[in-house]
Scaffold this motif. Structure first.
Motif, PDB file in Angstrom:
ATOM      1  N   LEU A 166      22.037   6.548 -16.700  1.00  0.00           N
ATOM      2  CA  LEU A 166      21.223   7.746 -16.601  1.00  0.00           C
ATOM      3  C   LEU A 166      20.044   7.479 -15.677  1.00  0.00           C
ATOM      4  O   LEU A 166      19.569   8.347 -14.965  1.00  0.00           O
ATOM      5  CB  LEU A 166      20.715   8.088 -18.001  1.00  0.00           C
ATOM      6  CG  LEU A 166      20.371   9.526 -18.322  1.00  0.00           C
ATOM      7  CD1 LEU A 166      21.565  10.421 -18.070  1.00  0.00           C
ATOM      8  CD2 LEU A 166      19.956   9.634 -19.770  1.00  0.00           C
ATOM      9  N   GLN A 167      19.585   6.257 -15.722  1.00  0.00           N
ATOM     10  CA  GLN A 167      18.440   5.849 -14.909  1.00  0.00           C
ATOM     11  C   GLN A 167      18.995   5.398 -13.562  1.00  0.00           C
ATOM     12  O   GLN A 167      19.027   4.216 -13.268  1.00  0.00           O
ATOM     13  CB  GLN A 167      17.741   4.697 -15.642  1.00  0.00           C
ATOM     14  CG  GLN A 167      16.389   4.340 -15.105  1.00  0.00           C
ATOM     15  CD  GLN A 167      15.340   5.301 -15.573  1.00  0.00           C
ATOM     16  OE1 GLN A 167      15.483   5.886 -16.635  1.00  0.00           O
ATOM     17  NE2 GLN A 167      14.300   5.470 -14.792  1.00  0.00           N
ATOM     18  N   ASN A 168      19.493   6.357 -12.761  1.00  0.00           N
ATOM     19  CA  ASN A 168      20.267   5.921 -11.601  1.00  0.00           C
ATOM     20  C   ASN A 168      19.419   5.654 -10.373  1.00  0.00           C
ATOM     21  O   ASN A 168      19.929   5.355  -9.316  1.00  0.00           O
ATOM     22  CB  ASN A 168      21.395   6.896 -11.310  1.00  0.00           C
ATOM     23  CG  ASN A 168      20.897   8.111 -10.573  1.00  0.00           C
ATOM     24  OD1 ASN A 168      19.692   8.356 -10.503  1.00  0.00           O
ATOM     25  ND2 ASN A 168      21.811   8.880 -10.029  1.00  0.00           N
ATOM     26  N   GLY A 169      18.122   5.801 -10.504  1.00  0.00           N
ATOM     27  CA  GLY A 169      17.255   5.394  -9.399  1.00  0.00           C
ATOM     28  C   GLY A 169      16.979   6.477  -8.384  1.00  0.00           C
ATOM     29  O   GLY A 169      16.115   6.317  -7.530  1.00  0.00           O
ATOM     30  N   ASN A 222      16.017   9.666  -1.209  1.00  0.00           N
ATOM     31  CA  ASN A 222      17.015   8.956  -2.010  1.00  0.00           C
ATOM     32  C   ASN A 222      17.428   7.610  -1.448  1.00  0.00           C
ATOM     33  O   ASN A 222      18.209   6.896  -2.049  1.00  0.00           O
ATOM     34  CB  ASN A 222      18.257   9.825  -2.205  1.00  0.00           C
ATOM     35  CG  ASN A 222      18.039  10.852  -3.285  1.00  0.00           C
ATOM     36  OD1 ASN A 222      17.059  10.761  -4.026  1.00  0.00           O
ATOM     37  ND2 ASN A 222      18.910  11.812  -3.381  1.00  0.00           N
ATOM     38  N   ILE A 223      16.900   7.286  -0.260  1.00  0.00           N
ATOM     39  CA  ILE A 223      17.356   6.032   0.350  1.00  0.00           C
ATOM     40  C   ILE A 223      16.799   4.824  -0.401  1.00  0.00           C
ATOM     41  O   ILE A 223      17.522   3.872  -0.709  1.00  0.00           O
ATOM     42  CB  ILE A 223      16.935   5.976   1.828  1.00  0.00           C
ATOM     43  CG1 ILE A 223      17.802   6.932   2.643  1.00  0.00           C
ATOM     44  CG2 ILE A 223      17.033   4.569   2.379  1.00  0.00           C
ATOM     45  CD1 ILE A 223      19.246   6.546   2.751  1.00  0.00           C
ATOM     46  N   TYR A 255       7.935   4.294   5.384  1.00  0.00           N
ATOM     47  CA  TYR A 255       8.643   4.460   6.651  1.00  0.00           C
ATOM     48  C   TYR A 255       8.592   3.182   7.465  1.00  0.00           C
ATOM     49  O   TYR A 255       9.561   2.793   8.101  1.00  0.00           O
ATOM     50  CB  TYR A 255       8.026   5.619   7.418  1.00  0.00           C
ATOM     51  CG  TYR A 255       8.810   6.022   8.642  1.00  0.00           C
ATOM     52  CD1 TYR A 255       9.896   6.893   8.513  1.00  0.00           C
ATOM     53  CD2 TYR A 255       8.496   5.519   9.885  1.00  0.00           C
ATOM     54  CE1 TYR A 255      10.621   7.250   9.619  1.00  0.00           C
ATOM     55  CE2 TYR A 255       9.236   5.872  11.002  1.00  0.00           C
ATOM     56  CZ  TYR A 255      10.299   6.743  10.865  1.00  0.00           C
ATOM     57  OH  TYR A 255      11.035   7.088  11.965  1.00  0.00           O
ATOM     58  N   ARG A 256       7.448   2.541   7.372  1.00  0.00           N
ATOM     59  CA  ARG A 256       7.279   1.296   8.101  1.00  0.00           C
ATOM     60  C   ARG A 256       8.327   0.269   7.661  1.00  0.00           C
ATOM     61  O   ARG A 256       8.832  -0.511   8.443  1.00  0.00           O
ATOM     62  CB  ARG A 256       5.886   0.751   7.809  1.00  0.00           C
ATOM     63  CG  ARG A 256       5.307  -0.133   8.891  1.00  0.00           C
ATOM     64  CD  ARG A 256       3.936  -0.589   8.492  1.00  0.00           C
ATOM     65  NE  ARG A 256       2.896   0.378   8.792  1.00  0.00           N
ATOM     66  CZ  ARG A 256       1.838   0.603   7.992  1.00  0.00           C
ATOM     67  NH1 ARG A 256       1.714  -0.033   6.851  1.00  0.00           N
ATOM     68  NH2 ARG A 256       0.925   1.478   8.339  1.00  0.00           N
ATOM     69  N   ASN A 257       8.631   0.282   6.371  1.00  0.00           N
ATOM     70  CA  ASN A 257       9.586  -0.703   5.850  1.00  0.00           C
ATOM     71  C   ASN A 257      11.031  -0.251   5.929  1.00  0.00           C
ATOM     72  O   ASN A 257      11.930  -1.070   6.013  1.00  0.00           O
ATOM     73  CB  ASN A 257       9.262  -1.026   4.389  1.00  0.00           C
ATOM     74  CG  ASN A 257       8.026  -1.868   4.269  1.00  0.00           C
ATOM     75  OD1 ASN A 257       7.755  -2.697   5.132  1.00  0.00           O
ATOM     76  ND2 ASN A 257       7.255  -1.643   3.227  1.00  0.00           N
ATOM     77  N   THR A 258      11.273   1.046   5.837  1.00  0.00           N
ATOM     78  CA  THR A 258      12.671   1.499   5.738  1.00  0.00           C
ATOM     79  C   THR A 258      13.111   2.372   6.901  1.00  0.00           C
ATOM     80  O   THR A 258      14.292   2.671   7.010  1.00  0.00           O
ATOM     81  CB  THR A 258      12.887   2.304   4.438  1.00  0.00           C
ATOM     82  OG1 THR A 258      12.058   3.467   4.514  1.00  0.00           O
ATOM     83  CG2 THR A 258      12.549   1.498   3.216  1.00  0.00           C
ATOM     84  N   ARG A 259      12.211   2.851   7.691  1.00  0.00           N
ATOM     85  CA  ARG A 259      12.540   3.730   8.821  1.00  0.00           C
ATOM     86  C   ARG A 259      13.240   5.002   8.363  1.00  0.00           C
ATOM     87  O   ARG A 259      14.176   5.468   8.978  1.00  0.00           O
ATOM     88  CB  ARG A 259      13.437   3.011   9.841  1.00  0.00           C
ATOM     89  CG  ARG A 259      12.797   1.816  10.489  1.00  0.00           C
ATOM     90  CD  ARG A 259      11.961   2.217  11.677  1.00  0.00           C
ATOM     91  NE  ARG A 259      10.738   1.394  11.743  1.00  0.00           N
ATOM     92  CZ  ARG A 259       9.613   1.793  12.325  1.00  0.00           C
ATOM     93  NH1 ARG A 259       9.530   2.972  12.883  1.00  0.00           N
ATOM     94  NH2 ARG A 259       8.573   1.014  12.349  1.00  0.00           N
TER      95      ARG A 259
END
Lengths: 165, 490, 460, 100, 636
Positions: free
Chosen positions: E610-613, D93-94, D84-88
């Motif tokens: 397939l390895q879409n992260g 999935n973000i 969170y500190r780095n990406t807020r």
């Protein structure tokens, strides 16, 4: 009577669990989860595991969920910040979970054929009994659990600490 | 013990090269390979011309897997060992006019290659054979990769994977046979023979194909050959020589030693198919050679055609065929070596290998052109050159096998003449042009390489009997074993 | 057992070192400790001892795997010296690694589900942290996060499996469970099999078999290179040891209930990661895929289900680990001199650092399974085992995928030897030269004299 | 006495709801909580079996599960905070840089 | 006294020695030394041959053979071929012709090649050729014959392409070698069939077993052997190389492409006469091919303007006639004609060479004419040659050709008719050539005429010797009808004894023979008259492109056979090869291999998505997999 109590607790647990998943606010999710944990604690009592029920309430409701709440407050997450998944994905998730439920329950056959090896005597869950098992038979795992917690503690500190730039 | 010396000496010399990195790595390597040659000659003189395995050494190695360090030499092996030990010094000598970067690595790899090649020819343990087989691949891969021509990255990788694919399938077959051996299983060649012959016809067919594909890719036999022209073209000349003059023989040797006695029923059932493939390959490769514009590529295709004939003759399973294959292997080895060397000399001086740009070299380099003619004649199997003896025996065995197939295979003497004469005419004859006008004739050092080859071409062509005698007994042994077995199952 | 205690003690000592100002000598001390532990464990060779009411069982299997874990850890510490030096959390990192090793030892020596579970968790939790130990890097964050979410999710399944098995057999003790299964083979309740399969899910997640491998490439690629090396060697040894012990020893009597699943997973694990690796341009990521691919070959042994196969697995893991360590050492060295892990970095390495390039080549050749290197014998024994049991099709598939493997490993070799580069050569310290040399020699020795190891390790 | 299969089904249901939550939500904290729910489903069945088999080991095992759950939550939340500190964000999935 | 073995071996070894000496010393030897070595080697061979010949003559008829075995050449798998020589009447006759005519041509070449830069090379090739030719005729087994057979082909190739700067000459050389190789393949297959069916390659053993082998096999063998002869002796359909082979220096044309090498086919058939006798089908085939070739080549020769090309087609035609004789079973007649032909055709070629030499390389007869007074010796000797080939008594050609015609008539009058037509055409074109060259106006350029000179001694002497031989050569086999003793037939009788025993021999009555001779001679004289009238008296000179009518144009263009071969064989071969290279090799096989590799890369490109992260996606897959796993186990 026991059976009715079981039904009631089960209903509460399942209902609260469903609300954990579907409630919009993280804080209410936490609160629903605490309700579910209490219901589960009720089940423990029902099964004569009073000590465990107590520990359960203390650890889960007392410690873990407080930690959750604390983090939610810390990060100020109590708003609908979560971008919604598309309906298709939600639908897929529901279908998946449904299928999983069906196969899991379907594969759990044969429990009715199980014959209890001993008649339940209600002594199993007593502190005395559990303590004996824990400190004789399960001594090594118990010690290792301390290592585990130590590792978790060190790790949590290491990660959570903000570095002086 | 001399077998072990033959195997360890090049390795030792190579390691010394890697570590010491002497300034004159060329000379060092040449001396090492000459010592090796001397040892092999001593071996040849001590060799008794019968069908036994001589100079055998058998040491336990990986006992739990039934693998022994078991080596030995019979007539067939001896000839190929000699081919290797004779050609390697010449190959090294042929590189004297070049300066390769990191030369000690280069020559070290050549010596390791020599060790692996000899290992393939003397191994009497299935696993050991496989091991040497693969070990031969690695140095040549690096020789081609590091010192090769353009586009070598892709081409050599294709070569490596293609040949590895074949040999892995062979390994599967060998292991399969290994588990058919009695008791606690062994890779000993005789035990594998027994195991192979004990298989059902269907299983023998499977093993046959598994082994054959490995050998076919190595040789290469149509239609498993497509890695070869590219690789030969892109490899540095010495690499091409190693590949074509010696390494290719591994496949043929494999057929003789590790396939025909191993799965006789499979060979009987599928021999015709292989012969047909090989014969198609002869005509096919010859035709393609006719229209090649790059000399090196042309020689590569001609090599496919020649090998096709060897494979076809071999699979007739007659003494004539196998003996023909033996002598033709030697002949092909020296001829293709000389051919590639000549191509190298030409392309070194003219900076081109394109037939269209050459011409008239005969005017300025009579010695070279004479040698070229002799090599060319050997290659088109003119009598009294080495090429004829083998081709005659091979075609004879094929005609006996099936007249039409023999006749089609015989087309090689016509088609071979077409592409070889065309090559000679386009490169050597005619008027000189801007590129070839200043062409210098052979230097002393080039003569030292080529003259022994010329002599060998005629010696093998005129008096091949002593050579044939070396492998005679071993060949007869295989043929007799085979026919006895074939009779017994009928 | 003593080894376990020593490692635990070392872990705690690391934490104390922060206070006691022993930081400087910590790595050396740890390495000495590892050697001592390895020495102690080897002394246990040939004996079967269980400790603490049968919680752990140090038989030859456990001893050999523990020894391998310790040796791999030793080399790991050697190669990753600078992961600890000049870092604010030096002692913490060291302690976490040592705890992880503790978990790993538990995973190969457990005789009770509780030990297995705790071992896995100690290992995992330390790794979640270590994967994220590069706190500034988003990649590292992501790796830790992915690993954690998926790891704990998989733990849920593992636990459900343990619970169901406990319900069906009434015990957590492996020996007792195995005995119960074989005596009640016909009267086991249906949910027992569900339990086995759920445990299978949990364990195959840990060994990263397809389709539970998705975390592996991302986590390997995102973590600091040294941690990736640790994960692909020590962790893999422990995970596979645990998996093999559970399934080939404990659940062997109900082989038929899970072998089909394993077969399908073997096929997938052979094909998907190996093929995916072909297109990778980041060597670290490529090695991650390859690491998943190697699991496929190991699974082939499990499918073959022969007695005495643990020696093969151990040999394979040894060969694989040494080659991996070698590769990662070089990767780490390159990173240390400010280069990244992209394929282009390796262009012309042979011209710049011939010895480095040769060492990496040998690592790649061994990983690709080219004779006479150790990796070849590993693959060979696996194939032989599977062939012996008649799985010809699977072996042919494995042959095919190892060819694909050759393709991507050789991409690195081609880049090193074929391409040109403008970069300058990297200075090597004596220590790194020494470790490279030792690892290369080990690869050759293992390849040329595999008998030494095979005959001693043909356990059961 | 409640039949054991009731507990099995209840546990399976709770477990499935946990899985559903993991699949359904993107908020990492909710996902953590759902995983906790799954672990509790396991605890429940473990205790039920323990009771049914009259064997204390099952309940002891539950202690370990609790310890692990606590440790996981601690580490997990630390990771979350770090992220969170780095990406807020706490969207699972973000952070999606590592792929392909 | 040296052993006979040594002497026999000496015959082929001397030219080999000569070759090695000249070839290995490179240019360090002067022209003089070279010519002494080269000619000397052949001369010694000739003298030894003469000695051997006398030895044979002095032996009783059934022991007229000498053998010498040197060493085992190829010996393996129950099969062996040795280097061993056989001198019997047939080979000794061949030896005399080869070494004798060969020696003369060697001598002639000294003058002819005098100012050529490749003088040494030329003589080394010539010696090598003689060596191989001797090997061919002296070998006592088929394989050794094959060695010589291929060897002479090689020398032919080397000598045709002697002036290698000219790529057209090289084309001609390649063509000769490749066409010969086509025949050689037939011969090789025949030889292989022989060793398969007879178990030996030694002539004596094969012939002894001839009657025990299945006739169909013998037919196959003989046809295959004859294919070899077709290539070497330039018979339809493999004759087109011979006219092109005139690219070589003229002595080469005389030696190789007229006197010796091209007659190897005849020798081979005669050597195997017993096999052919046992196979009537093959004999019929030989007659048909021989007749067709004789007529076909003769018609082409009518319209040719190159002096050497006319002679080349004439050679083809004459060879056809020889084969007709062989096909008729008249083996000795064939050999007889071969011998006389060797004399007069060598003579004609050498004369042509003399003319060309005098005209500084001019070969077109339209640019000659009126050379009679400038080149008297050449003129006279050429005349002898022309008369001989035309069959004017008592010149050599008369006797031999007459014998062939007589045998033809005896067999079938139609054959006789066609053969007669061919020989009359020969008369026509030979005299046309003769008159155009030596009579009429001088059509050569002034510059050329200015330098014209009669050939030097070294060239003139061989011409005279050969002219004498052409004159008297016929007398060695004068038929009984002309009160001769048919000496040659007698001498060769042991060679064909087996065949003779198998065949019923009809003899034409002497009256018929006289009648036939009369017809032939009168027709010949008429033709000579016509030719004289047209070319000598009326100075008719053919003009290029002036052919009236399709037939003439077709003849001038040699029936477009070269174009035909080019169209149906050469071009398609290249086309197919090109297509194989482009379509099959690159687009099919290699493409297939690359596709396997490419599909992996392609699959990789697809699979990596397939390895879409996304963690959500990964967990989805996990759950679905778990569902599948559980489903599988539930279903089971």
């Amino acid at each position: 009577m026991t059976l009715n109590l079981f039904y009631f607790l089960s209903f509460v647990a399942v209902f609260a669990a469903v609300l954990v998943v579907f409630s919009k606010s993280p804080v209410s999710s936490v609160l629903y989860l605490i309700i579910a944990f209490f219901a589960i604690a009720g089940h423990y009592v029902l099964m004569n595991a009073e000590f465990l029920a107590a520990v359960h309430v203390i650890v889960y409701a007392g410690a873990i969920m407080v930690l959750f709440l604390y983090v939610i407050m810390l990060l100020n997450l109590n708003k609908e910040s979560e971008p919604h998944k598309s309906n298709l994905l939600k639908f897929a998730a529901a279908i998946c979970a449904g299928l999983f439920m069906i196969v899991l329950v379907g594969s759990l056959k044969g429990a009715d054929t199980m014959i209890p090896q001993q008649v339940a005597n209600g002594q199993t869950g007593l502190v005395k009994n559990l303590g004996k098992i824990l400190f004789t038979e399960f001594l090594l795992p118990f010690e290792l659990a301390s290592i585990l917690l130590l590792a978790a503690m060190v790790g949590a500190v290491m990660l959570g600490k903000s570095e002086p730039k | 013990m001399i077998t072990v010396f033959l195997l360890t000496w090049p390795l030792l010399a190579a390691l010394l090269l890697f570590v010491l990195k002497p300034g004159n790595a060329k000379v060092f390597t040449l001396v090492a390979s000459l010592v090796e040659l001397l040892a092999s000659i001593i071996m040849a003189f001590q060799f008794v011309k019968d069908d036994t395995v001589q100079f055998a050494v058998n040491v336990n190695w990986i006992t739990s897997l039934g693998i022994n360090f078991s080596v030995g030499v019979d007539g067939i092996s001896l000839l190929l060992v000699l081919l290797t030990t004779v050609l390697v010094p010449l190959i090294i000598l042929s590189s004297f006019s070049k300066t390769y970067e990191k030369q000690s690595t280069f020559y070290g790899l050549v010596l390791i290659m020599q060790m692996a090649l000899i290992g393939v020819f003397v191994a009497l343990d299935g696993f050991l054979f496989y091991l040497f087989w693969e070990m031969a691949l690695i140095p040549i891969y690096f020789i081609c990769l590091i010192w090769g021509g353009e586009n070598r990255g892709v081409i050599t990788l294709k070569f490596f994977i293609y040949t590895l694919a074949g040999s892995l399938v062979m390994l599967v077959a060998l292991v399969y046979l290994y588990f058919q051996t009695p008791g606690s299983h062994t890779f000993d060649i005789q035990a594998l023979y027994q195991a192979g012959r004990g298989l059902s016809a269907y299983e023998q067919g499977l093993v046959f194909w598994a082994m054959f594909i490995a050998f076919a890719i190595k040789m290469p036999v149509f239609p498993f050959h497509t890695w070869q022209p590219d690789t030969y073209t892109t490899a540095p000349t010495q690499g091409t020589m190693l590949l074509s003059a010696i390494m290719l023989k591994m496949g043929i040797y494999g057929l003789i030693r590790w396939m025909i006695p191993l799965v006789p029923v499979g060979v009987m059932d599928w021999g015709l198919t292989v012969v047909v493939l090989s014969v198609i390959g002869i005509v096919y490769a010859s035709c393609i050679a006719i229209v090649q514009k790059d000399v090196k590529r042309l020689v590569a295709y001609s090599s496919i055609a020649h090998v096709g004939l060897i494979a076809a003759g071999l699979l007739t399973l007659t003494a004539t065929g196998i003996q023909g294959a033996m002598i033709q292997m030697l002949s092909h080895g020296i001829l293709v070596f000389a051919m590639f060397y000549i191509v190298d000399i030409i392309s070194d001086r003219t900076k081109t290998r394109s037939l269209a740009e050459l011409g008239g070299i005969r005017n300025v380099a009579p010695v070279l052109s004479t040698v070229f003619i002799i090599v060319m004649l050997g290659s088109v199997a003119l009598p009294i050159t080495s090429g004829f003896v083998g081709e005659f025996l091979l075609i004879r065995s094929l005609v006996e096998y099936h007249f039409i197939l023999g006749a089609v295979a015989g087309l090689t003497i016509i088609l071979g003449a077409i592409y070889m004469l065309r090559t000679f005419q386009k490169s050597m004859s005619g008027e000189t042009n801007a590129i070839t006008a200043t062409f210098a004739d052979l230097t002393q050092q080039e003569k030292i390489v080529l003259y022994p080859i010329v002599i060998l071409i005629f010696v093998i062509g005129i008096y091949p009997t002593p050579i044939l005698e070396i492998s005679e007994a071993a060949t007869a042994n295989i043929v007799n074993l085979f026919s006895a077995y074939a009779d017994s199952i009928k | 057992m003593n080894a376990l205690l020593i490692i635990c003690g070392l872990g705690i000592l690391s934490l104390v070192a922060e206070i006691a100002n022993l930081k400087k000598w910590l790595t050396v001390f740890v390495m000495v400790g590892l050697v001592a532990a390895a020495g102690l464990i080897v002394l246990d060779w040939g004996t079967v001892r269980s400790y603490y009411s049968d919680m752990v069982l140090f038989d030859d299997f456990a001893v050999s795997f523990t020894a391998l874990i310790l040796v791999a850890s030793f080399f790991w510490f050697w190669m990753s010296g600078d992961y600890f030096s000049n870092q604010p959390h030096k002692t913490d990192r060291s302690a976490l690694i040592l705890f992880a090793i503790t978990g790993a030892i538990c995973m190969v020596s457990f005789n009770n589900m509780a030990m297995l579970f705790l071992g896995i968790e100690i290992l995992s939790i330390s790794l979640y942290v270590l994967a994220g130990s590069n706190k500034e890097s988003l990649n590292s964050n992501e790796a830790a996060f992915k690993y954690f979410i998926m790891g704990s999710f998989a733990t849920g399944f593992l636990l459900m499996g343990i619970a169901l098995i406990y319900g069906a057999t009434g015990s957590f003790n492996i020996t007792k469970i195995a005995a119960h299964i074989s005596t009640h083979i016909d009267s086991l309740p249906g949910f027992f099999y569900t339990g086995v399969l759920l445990m299978l899910v949990g364990m195959t997640f840990k060994i990263s078999a397809v389709p539970f491998h998705f975390w592996a490439p991302d986590v390997y690629a995102g973590s600091p290179t040294t941690i990736t090396a640790f994960m692909s060697t020590v962790v893999k040894i422990a995970a596979f040891g645990a998996f093999y012990k559970i399934f080939s020893f404990c659940f062997n009597s109900v082989h038929s209930s899970w072998v089909l699943v394993i077969q399908i997973m073997t096929v997938l694990t052979l094909v998907i990661p190996n093929i995916t690796a072909v297109y990778q341009n980041n060597i670290k990521r490529m090695l991650a895929y390859s690491s998943v691919g190697h699991v496929g070959y190991l699974l082939l042994v499990v499918v073959a289900n022969t007695t005495g196969a643990s020696g093969t697995i151990l040999y394979y893991l040894t060969a694989y680990s040494i080659a991996s360590l070698l590769a990662f050492t070089i990767l780490h060295l390159l990173e240390g001199s400010g280069e990244n892990n992209e394929l282009e970095t390796f262009n012309g390495l042979y011209k710049r650092n011939p010895w480095l390039a040769s060492a990496l080549t040998i690592a790649m050749l061994s990983l690709a399974g080219i004779p006479p290197l150790a990796g070849f014998f590993g693959k060979y024994m696996v194939f032989a085992l599977a062939l012996q049991q008649g799985y010809v099709e699977l072996v042919l598939l494995a042959v095919g995928t190892s060819l694909v493997g050759v393709y991507y490993y050789f991409k690195v070799i081609v880049a090193m030897f074929f391409k040109d580069s403008s970069s300058t050569s990297i200075p090597l310290t004596l220590s790194s030269q020494l470790i490279l040399a030792i690892l290369v020699v080990l690869i050759f020795l293992l390849g040329l004299f595999p008998d030494w190891m095979i005959t001693r390790l043909a356990i059961h | 006495m409640v039949p054991i299969e009731y507990y099995l089904y209840l546990s399976a249901t709770l477990f499935t709801i946990g899985v559903l939550g993991v699949l359904y939500r993107r908020n990492a904290i909710i996902v953590f909580m759902c995983i906790e729910l799954m672990l509790n489903a396991v605890n429940l069945i473990m205790v039920a079996f323990s009771n049914y088999l009259n064997d204390g080991a099952g309940q002891v095992f539950v202690f370990f599960i609790m310890a692990v759950a606590a440790a996981e939550v601690a580490v997990g939340l630390a990771i979350l905070i770090m992220m969170y500190r780095n990406t807020r964000t706490t969207d699972i999935n973000i952070l999606n840089r590592l792929k392909w | 006294m040296v052993g006979i073995d040594f002497l026999i071996s000496l015959v082929p070894l001397m030219p080999l020695l000569g070759f090695l000496l000249v070839a290995l010393s490179g240019k360090s030897l002067g022209q003089g030394v070279t010519s002494v070595i080269a000619c000397g080697a052949v001369l010694i061979s000739f003298l030894v041959s003469v000695y051997l010949f006398t030895e044979l003559l002095s032996a009783p008829e059934d022991q007229r053979f000498l053998t010498a075995t040197l060493f085992d050449w190829i010996k393996t798998g129950g099969f062996s071929a040795s280097i061993s020589f056989l001198v019997d009447p047939l080979s000794s006759l061949m030896l005399l012709i080869i070494t004798g005519v060969g020696f003369l041509i060697h001598v002639y070449s000294i003058g002819y090649m005098h100012d050529d830069a490749g003088f040494n090379r030329f003589f080394s090739y010539l010696n090598l050729f003689v060596f191989f030719m001797l090997l061919l005729v002296m070998g006592s087994n088929y394989l050794l014959m094959f060695v010589g057979w291929e060897g002479v082909g090689l020398c032919s190739y080397l000598l045709i392409g002697f002036w290698f700067k000219n790529q057209n000459y090289n084309d001609a050389a390649n063509k000769a070698f490749i066409m010969n190789r086509i025949g050689d393949l037939g011969l090789l297959l025949g030889v292989i069939l022989i060793v398969m069916n007879f178990g030996s390659l030694q002539y004596s053993e094969v012939f002894a077993k001839a009657t025990t082998v299945d006739p169909q096999t013998i037919t196959l063998i003989t046809i295959l052997l004859f294919i070899g002869a077709m290539g070497k002796s330039a018979q339809i359909p493999l004759y087109t190389w011979l006219p092109d082979a005139m690219a070589g220096p003229t002595p080469v044309s005389a030696l190789i492409h007229a006197a010796t090498m091209v007659t190897a086919g005849v020798y081979m058939v005669v050597r195997n006469n017993i096999l052919y006798t046992l196979s009537p089908v093959s004999l019929e085939l030989i007659i048909i091919v021989g007749l067709a070739t004789a007529l076909f080549a003769a018609t082409i020769a009518i319209k040719q303007d190159d002096i050497k090309k006319v002679l080349a087609y004439s050679t083809v035609s004459q060879l056809g006639l020889m084969f007709v004789a062989l096909g008729l079973g008249a083996y000795t007649t064939g050999i007889f004609h071969m011998a006389t032909h060797a004399f007069f055709k060598a003579l004609l070629f050498l004369c042509a060479g003399s003319v060309i030499h005098a005209l500084q390389g001019e070969q077109d007869i339209r640019k000659m004419g009126g050379l009679k007074k400038y080149l008297p010796i050449t003129y006279l000797t050429f005349l002898v040659g022309v008369l001989a080939i035309s069959g004017i008594p008592p010149f050599a050609g008369f006797f031999s050709k007459d014998e062939i015609l007589a045998h033809a008539f005896e067999h079938n009058p139609i054959i006789w008719g066609v053969a007669l037509l061919a020989s009359l055409l020969t008369v026509f074109y030979m005299f046309r050539l003769f008159f155009l060259t030596f009579y009429g106006k001088e059509r050569a350029s002034h510059d050329v005429m200015h330098h014209i000179h009669e050939s030097p001694q070294s060239m003139a002497v061989p011409l005279i010797v050969l002219a004498v031989l052409s004159l008297v050569g016929g007398f060695m086999n004068v038929p009984e009808a002309l009160f001769g003793s048919a000496w040659l037939s007698e001498f060769l009788a042991p060679v064909v004894a087996q065949s003779t025993a198998l065949r019923e021999v009809h003899h034409l009555s002497h009256a018929t023979e006289y009648m036939l001779m009369g017809v032939v001679i009168s027709f010949t004289l008429i033709i000579i008259g016509i030719t004289y009238n047209r070319y000598a008296a009326k100075h008719h000179v053919p003009v290029a492109g002036n052919e009236s009518g399709g037939l003439q144009r077709t003849l001038y263009n040699k029936y477009y056979i070269d174009e035909l071969y080019d169209g149906i064989i050469v071009k398609p071969l290249y086309w197919i090869s090109e297509k194989l290279d482009v379509a099959i090799e690159r687009l099919a096989i290699d493409k297939l291999v690359n596709t396997v590799g490419g599909s992996v890369v392609w699959g990789s490109r697809g699979l990596r998505f397939l390895q879409n992260g996304g963690i959500g996606f990964y967990i989805f897959i996990m759950v679905i997999s778990i569902i599948l796993i559980l489903t599988i186990s539930v279903i089971r």
